[in-house]
Enzyme design. Structure first.
Site, mmCIF file in Angstrom:
data_model
loop_
_atom_site.group_PDB
_atom_site.id
_atom_site.type_symbol
_atom_site.label_atom_id
_atom_site.label_comp_id
_atom_site.label_asym_id
_atom_site.label_seq_id
_atom_site.Cartn_x
_atom_site.Cartn_y
_atom_site.Cartn_z
ATOM 1 N N ASP A 11 34.364 28.730 58.039
ATOM 2 C CA ASP A 11 34.698 29.165 56.687
ATOM 3 C C ASP A 11 34.633 30.685 56.642
ATOM 4 O O ASP A 11 33.961 31.316 57.473
ATOM 5 C CB ASP A 11 33.731 28.575 55.659
ATOM 6 C CG ASP A 11 34.121 28.956 54.227
ATOM 7 O OD1 ASP A 11 35.249 28.599 53.820
ATOM 8 O OD2 ASP A 11 33.325 29.605 53.537
ATOM 9 N N SER A 12 35.315 31.257 55.656
ATOM 10 C CA SER A 12 35.273 32.705 55.506
ATOM 11 C C SER A 12 33.887 33.193 55.097
ATOM 12 O O SER A 12 33.573 34.371 55.267
ATOM 13 C CB SER A 12 36.304 33.159 54.467
ATOM 14 O OG SER A 12 36.030 32.564 53.209
ATOM 15 N N TYR A 43 38.426 35.698 51.743
ATOM 16 C CA TYR A 43 39.778 35.678 52.276
ATOM 17 C C TYR A 43 40.849 35.554 51.188
ATOM 18 O O TYR A 43 42.032 35.777 51.446
ATOM 19 C CB TYR A 43 39.956 34.484 53.223
ATOM 20 C CG TYR A 43 39.427 34.661 54.620
ATOM 21 C CD1 TYR A 43 38.577 35.689 54.969
ATOM 22 C CD2 TYR A 43 39.787 33.746 55.609
ATOM 23 C CE1 TYR A 43 38.094 35.821 56.258
ATOM 24 C CE2 TYR A 43 39.324 33.869 56.912
ATOM 25 C CZ TYR A 43 38.473 34.905 57.232
ATOM 26 O OH TYR A 43 38.005 35.028 58.521
ATOM 27 N N GLY A 44 40.451 35.160 49.977
ATOM 28 C CA GLY A 44 41.399 34.722 48.962
ATOM 29 C C GLY A 44 42.515 35.680 48.620
ATOM 30 O O GLY A 44 43.630 35.259 48.316
ATOM 31 N N CYS A 74 37.806 25.705 54.743
ATOM 32 C CA CYS A 74 38.189 26.818 53.876
ATOM 33 C C CYS A 74 39.614 26.554 53.425
ATOM 34 O O CYS A 74 40.516 26.397 54.265
ATOM 35 C CB CYS A 74 38.114 28.130 54.654
ATOM 36 S SG CYS A 74 38.767 29.578 53.784
ATOM 37 N N ASN A 75 39.821 26.480 52.133
ATOM 38 C CA ASN A 75 41.150 26.181 51.625
ATOM 39 C C ASN A 75 42.142 27.303 51.902
ATOM 40 O O ASN A 75 43.300 27.051 52.219
ATOM 41 C CB ASN A 75 41.077 25.908 50.120
ATOM 42 C CG ASN A 75 40.600 24.510 49.809
ATOM 43 O OD1 ASN A 75 41.374 23.566 49.779
ATOM 44 N ND2 ASN A 75 39.302 24.363 49.597
ATOM 45 N N THR A 76 41.696 28.554 51.788
ATOM 46 C CA THR A 76 42.609 29.666 52.042
ATOM 47 C C THR A 76 43.064 29.675 53.492
ATOM 48 O O THR A 76 44.252 29.848 53.780
ATOM 49 C CB THR A 76 41.939 31.003 51.682
ATOM 50 O OG1 THR A 76 41.513 30.976 50.308
ATOM 51 C CG2 THR A 76 42.898 32.158 51.878
ATOM 52 N N GLU A 159 29.250 34.097 45.684
ATOM 53 C CA GLU A 159 28.756 34.782 46.882
ATOM 54 C C GLU A 159 27.611 35.746 46.549
ATOM 55 O O GLU A 159 26.778 36.041 47.398
ATOM 56 C CB GLU A 159 29.903 35.530 47.559
ATOM 57 C CG GLU A 159 30.968 34.627 48.165
ATOM 58 C CD GLU A 159 30.824 34.457 49.663
ATOM 59 O OE1 GLU A 159 30.292 35.368 50.314
ATOM 60 O OE2 GLU A 159 31.239 33.403 50.186
ATOM 61 N N CYS A 193 38.494 24.953 46.381
ATOM 62 C CA CYS A 193 37.770 25.991 47.120
ATOM 63 C C CYS A 193 36.380 25.435 47.365
ATOM 64 O O CYS A 193 35.743 24.914 46.435
ATOM 65 C CB CYS A 193 37.695 27.293 46.332
ATOM 66 S SG CYS A 193 36.655 28.552 47.118
ATOM 67 N N THR A 194 35.917 25.533 48.590
ATOM 68 C CA THR A 194 34.646 24.893 48.928
ATOM 69 C C THR A 194 33.438 25.606 48.325
ATOM 70 O O THR A 194 32.321 25.093 48.389
ATOM 71 C CB THR A 194 34.488 24.788 50.457
ATOM 72 O OG1 THR A 194 34.686 26.084 51.043
ATOM 73 C CG2 THR A 194 35.519 23.815 51.018
ATOM 74 N N HIS A 195 33.656 26.788 47.728
ATOM 75 C CA HIS A 195 32.578 27.435 46.971
ATOM 76 C C HIS A 195 32.345 26.759 45.618
ATOM 77 O O HIS A 195 31.227 26.756 45.106
ATOM 78 C CB HIS A 195 32.924 28.912 46.698
ATOM 79 C CG HIS A 195 32.799 29.817 47.868
ATOM 80 N ND1 HIS A 195 33.641 29.765 48.951
ATOM 81 C CD2 HIS A 195 31.931 30.837 48.120
ATOM 82 C CE1 HIS A 195 33.302 30.698 49.820
ATOM 83 N NE2 HIS A 195 32.267 31.361 49.329
#
Length: 276
Positions: A11-12, A43-44, A74-76, A159, A193-195
């Site tokens: 993931d980013s 990364y978005g 990571c979706n992006t 974050e 988004c995994t966040h």
């Protein structure tokens, strides 16, 4: 130091840990290596070219650690880099390795969550602008109406561990209002988004009873479990010592402090140097 034949999870930053947690709960026996590219996150808002380059560097690092299978949690990265890696890099350089993402497994089941036929998708600018979710969802559920909303402030809030503070309420409300204004008949929202699962307590307060809020962790874990059953040539390569290792391109002390919020367990990582 590093055990060979682990499942790599990339993931980013921290968000992929929500997917990793679900995978580890579903498949606890396997060895895992998690890599967060925190030094270059988020990364978005990066270009396709930049996200592709960063993702490829991290995937190749995981290959070097002996991971025959890497999950882009990571979706992006899944939206901007996965297809190119699968189609152009793996056949030429790594024919015996596999890289999987989080978009397709979600698209395969998303239609099961809606009665109205209208799905909301909330993600980073990169994921939303890629149109990856409408494209993939319509392959499996062509009748669904997919309504998207980018949420550029959500990842920075999470974050920086500000997501549960009152100051985050404004941005949660703002993006939710924007989405529902586009289509008030939406009855399910995908957190693409995994966040974003860390915002579920705040998002849930804004939704009516019976509204479905979909996080990806369990979906991806179920898909990976089925993948390993259907691909014994990959599964038999994997060690099963139940070991988990964590690496970051950023400050490992900061990573360890924040990662425990996403993983729900204490995390001890090692710092690595990528091409930054």
């Amino acid at each position: 130091m590093i055990h060979k034949k682990s499942i790599g999870i990339f993931d980013s930053g921290y968000g992929g840990l929500t997917v990793f947690k679900a995978i580890a709960n579903k498949l606890p026996d396997y060895n895992y290596i998690y890599l967060g590219d925190n030094a270059r996150a988020p990364y978005g808002d990066h270009s396709y070219e930049t996200v592709y380059q960063y993702t490829l560097e991290c995937v190749e690092w995981l290959f070097e650690q002996g991971c025959p299978l890497v999950i882009l949690a990571c979706n992006t990265a899944s939206a901007k880099a996965l297809r190119t890696i699968q189609q152009k890099v793996l056949p030429v350089k790594y024919p015996h390795h596999r890289v999987l993402g989080v978009i397709r497994p979600t698209a395969e089941v998303i239609g099961n969550y809606t009665a109205s036929g209208k799905i909301g998708v909330m993600g980073t600018r990169g994921t939303i602008n890629s149109e990856s979710y409408p494209i993939e969802i319509h392959k499996f559920f062509p009748e669904l109406d997919v309504v998207q909303q980018s949420c550029p402030m959500w990842v920075p809030l999470i974050e920086n561990n500000e997501h549960l503070q009152e100051g985050a309420d404004y941005f949660v409300q703002e993006y939710m209002d924007q989405l529902l204004e586009k289509s008030p008949d939406i009855d399910a929202i995908l957190l693409a988004c995994t966040h974003y699962p860390l915002l579920i307590p705040k998002i849930s307060k804004l939704l009516p009873e019976g509204f479905k809020l979909i996080a990806q962790g369990d979906i991806v874990a179920d898909s990976l479990s089925l993948y390993l059953v259907n691909h014994p040539e990959i599964e038999e390569l994997l060690n099963k010592d139940g070991e988990k290792q964590f690496f970051t391109s950023g400050d490992h002390l900061v990573f360890d402090k924040n990662a425990s919020i996403f993983f729900d367990k204490e995390v001890m990582s090692q710092q690595i140097n990528l091409k930054i």
